[in-house]
Design a protein around this motif. Structure first.
Motif, PDB file in Angstrom:
ATOM      1  N   LYS A 126      70.028  78.604  61.916  1.00 42.36           N
ATOM      2  CA  LYS A 126      71.281  78.883  61.221  1.00 42.36           C
ATOM      3  C   LYS A 126      72.447  78.890  62.197  1.00 42.36           C
ATOM      4  N   PRO A 157      69.785  72.147  59.117  1.00 42.35           N
ATOM      5  CA  PRO A 157      69.262  72.382  57.759  1.00 42.35           C
ATOM      6  C   PRO A 157      67.825  72.890  57.777  1.00 42.35           C
ATOM      7  N   LEU A 158      67.609  74.057  57.172  1.00 41.66           N
ATOM      8  CA  LEU A 158      66.275  74.662  57.187  1.00 41.66           C
ATOM      9  C   LEU A 158      65.243  73.764  56.504  1.00 41.66           C
ATOM     10  N   GLU A 159      65.665  73.027  55.473  1.00 45.33           N
ATOM     11  CA  GLU A 159      64.704  72.215  54.734  1.00 45.33           C
ATOM     12  C   GLU A 159      64.108  71.100  55.601  1.00 45.33           C
ATOM     13  N   SER A 160      64.858  70.613  56.593  1.00 46.38           N
ATOM     14  CA  SER A 160      64.336  69.565  57.479  1.00 46.38           C
ATOM     15  C   SER A 160      63.279  70.107  58.434  1.00 46.38           C
ATOM     16  N   TYR A 161      63.252  71.422  58.596  1.00 47.35           N
ATOM     17  CA  TYR A 161      62.338  72.041  59.549  1.00 47.35           C
ATOM     18  C   TYR A 161      61.277  72.895  58.858  1.00 47.35           C
ATOM     19  N   GLU A 162      61.101  72.680  57.563  1.00 44.27           N
ATOM     20  CA  GLU A 162      60.146  73.496  56.820  1.00 44.27           C
ATOM     21  C   GLU A 162      58.752  73.402  57.422  1.00 44.27           C
ATOM     22  N   TRP A 163      58.347  72.171  57.766  1.00 44.28           N
ATOM     23  CA  TRP A 163      57.013  71.987  58.344  1.00 44.28           C
ATOM     24  C   TRP A 163      56.902  72.686  59.699  1.00 44.28           C
ATOM     25  N   VAL A 182      64.342  80.948  62.397  1.00 44.00           N
ATOM     26  CA  VAL A 182      65.266  80.757  61.272  1.00 44.00           C
ATOM     27  C   VAL A 182      66.687  81.134  61.675  1.00 44.00           C
ATOM     28  N   GLU A 195      56.573  76.475  59.278  1.00 44.90           N
ATOM     29  CA  GLU A 195      55.253  76.904  58.815  1.00 44.90           C
ATOM     30  C   GLU A 195      54.290  77.185  59.969  1.00 44.90           C
ATOM     31  N   SER A 235      63.841  65.169  61.853  1.00 49.36           N
ATOM     32  CA  SER A 235      64.150  66.460  62.458  1.00 49.36           C
ATOM     33  C   SER A 235      64.761  66.262  63.839  1.00 49.36           C
TER      34      SER A 235
END
Length: 435
Positions: free
Chosen positions: A377, A382-388, A373, A391, A164
């Protein structure tokens, strides 16, 4: 030599008047035909050793006179107080034993160019001023940890390898990470540190960070040590109060413990301490721009406040200055938007005077899931790299704030140094990866 107690130069006060053995290195030698004064280095300190001809054999005295710089040696003698000595003690030589010879040591008392000295950094660390700088670094690092321990912060060791991005993608060192794609050397531990406030409320990390900036200024390193703190339920103003108290406390404590080292560095600490005895100024970015424009600076909204302009601001305010509420577009995605002016964020940089510049960057963090979010953008991250990370905003999000301090810049300020490259044992810069 076995009948005498072996001591280090950290054990002088309790051994005055005793026969002791000290093991170290010849830092220098001077004298006459009757007596020689040997400078012996051990534990980062230097003690004077008095060698008198009448107490030694002719052969031993002549050998002492011709000892080479950096010869390692064991010395037996009587420890005495000496007010003229930089550390207040002197060793009267009785006998000695050479442990390791040294021939043609490359760093002599004459002047050497900085490129030569940096290429010999593994040896340059033994020089008097370098000893003092690293002793100040050691003391400051201790005082930082002490401050946060005493204020009930919990140490969180954040990862150096990460997937990240915390700052700008353009300043990352990347490496292949098995079959998982690219990993990056951490620019900051902040994102991971934020996770820990939900468990421990007040946390900090302290370790190496990496910035692949193509910068050759005297204030930049590609690898440096950064202290970072994060506090739950703390707003922007509380963040600045903490930063100011922290800086004042650790600077005053370090100066008090390192006055002899600052004397070696020819650094008068009194002007520095005077800054610590009055409030740090606070100005917002808009007011900083207006002031700089009034002085003829060609600067417009969104421009960076460079080193020369920082110096103008600290001179105007007579000391350290917090510059607050920078343009939103110029700052990281995690900074909270200023509700009073959505074009700015609730952040601040602490600018030190004397040409040092920014030593702390901090902000109130955005606690809203939707807002984070949107900012990710906007930054094309990339949102998936920051999912944790996202949360954290879904399970009991709270207002929180934090900051990061560059250790080497604070050392440079305390020591009165012009370049941060001497503030770390082995500096890493664009053009230097050796030794």
């Amino acid at each position: 030599m076995s009948e005498a107690k072996t001591i280090t130069l950290n054990e002088l006060s309790e051994n005055v008047g005793k026969r002791v053995q000290v093991r170290g290195w010849v830092h220098g030698i001077r004298g006459s035909n009757a007596r020689q004064f040997l400078s012996l280095r051990e534990s980062g300190k230097i003690i004077q050793v008095l060698a008198e001809k009448e107490l030694l054999s002719e052969e031993s005295f002549q050998e002492i006179k011709h000892l080479k710089q950096e010869t390692s040696i064991e010395i037996l003698g009587t420890l005495a107080k000496n007010e003229k000595s930089p550390i207040g003690y002197e060793l009267v030589l009785e006998s000695y034993k050479i442990v390791g010879h040294s021939e043609n040591y490359p760093i002599t008392p004459k002047e050497h160019g900085i490129d030569f000295l940096l290429s010999q950094r593994h040896l340059w660390l033994r020089s008097s001023k370098q000893l003092s700088i690293l002793r100040v670094r050691n003391e400051l690092s201790f005082q930082i940890r002490k401050y946060f321990y005493e204020n009930q912060f919990t140490l969180i060791d954040t990862p150096i390898l990460t997937g990240s991005i915390g700052e700008s993608a353009g300043t990352l060192f990347s490496t292949k990470y098995f079959d998982l794609g690219d990993a990056y050397l951490a620019q900051t531990g902040q994102l991971y540190l934020e996770t820990a406030i939900f468990a421990h409320s007040k946390v900090y990390c302290f370790g190496p960070t990496f910035r692949a900036e193509k910068s050759k200024t005297r204030r930049h390193l590609t690898e440096f040590w950064m202290f970072e703190a994060e506090v739950a339920f703390a707003d922007h103003n509380q963040n600045l109060i903490l930063q100011e108290d922290f800086v004042k406390t650790v600077v005053k404590a370090t100066v008090a413990a390192c006055r002899n080292d600052l004397k070696v560095l020819e650094r008068d600490p009194e002007p520095l301490l005077a800054y610590m005895d009055r409030p740090f100024a606070r100005i917002d970015y808009n007011h900083a721009l207006e002031f700089l424009q009034s002085k003829g600076e060609d600067i417009v909204w969104g421009d960076d406040i460079n080193a020369e302009r920082e110096q103008m601001l600290t001179t105007e305010h007579g000391g350290p200055v917090f510059i607050e509420k920078y343009p939103r577009e110029a700052k990281a995605f995690y900074m909270k938007v200023n509700p009073e002016n959505p074009k700015t964020v609730l952040n601040a940089d602490l600018i030190a005077p004397d040409g040092v510049g920014e030593i702390i960057g901090g902000s109130e963090r955005e606690e809203s899931y939707q807002n984070i979010v949107q900012r990710l953008k906007e930054e094309n991250l990339p949102l998936e790299s920051y999912e944790w990370y996202l949360e954290l905003r879904k399970y009991g999000s709270v207002p929180h704030s934090g900051f990061g301090l560059g250790l080497e810049r604070l050392i440079a300020w305390i020591c009165g140094l012009q370049h941060v490259r001497e503030c770390i044992p082995f500096p890493r810069m664009m053009e230097r990866l050796y030794p």
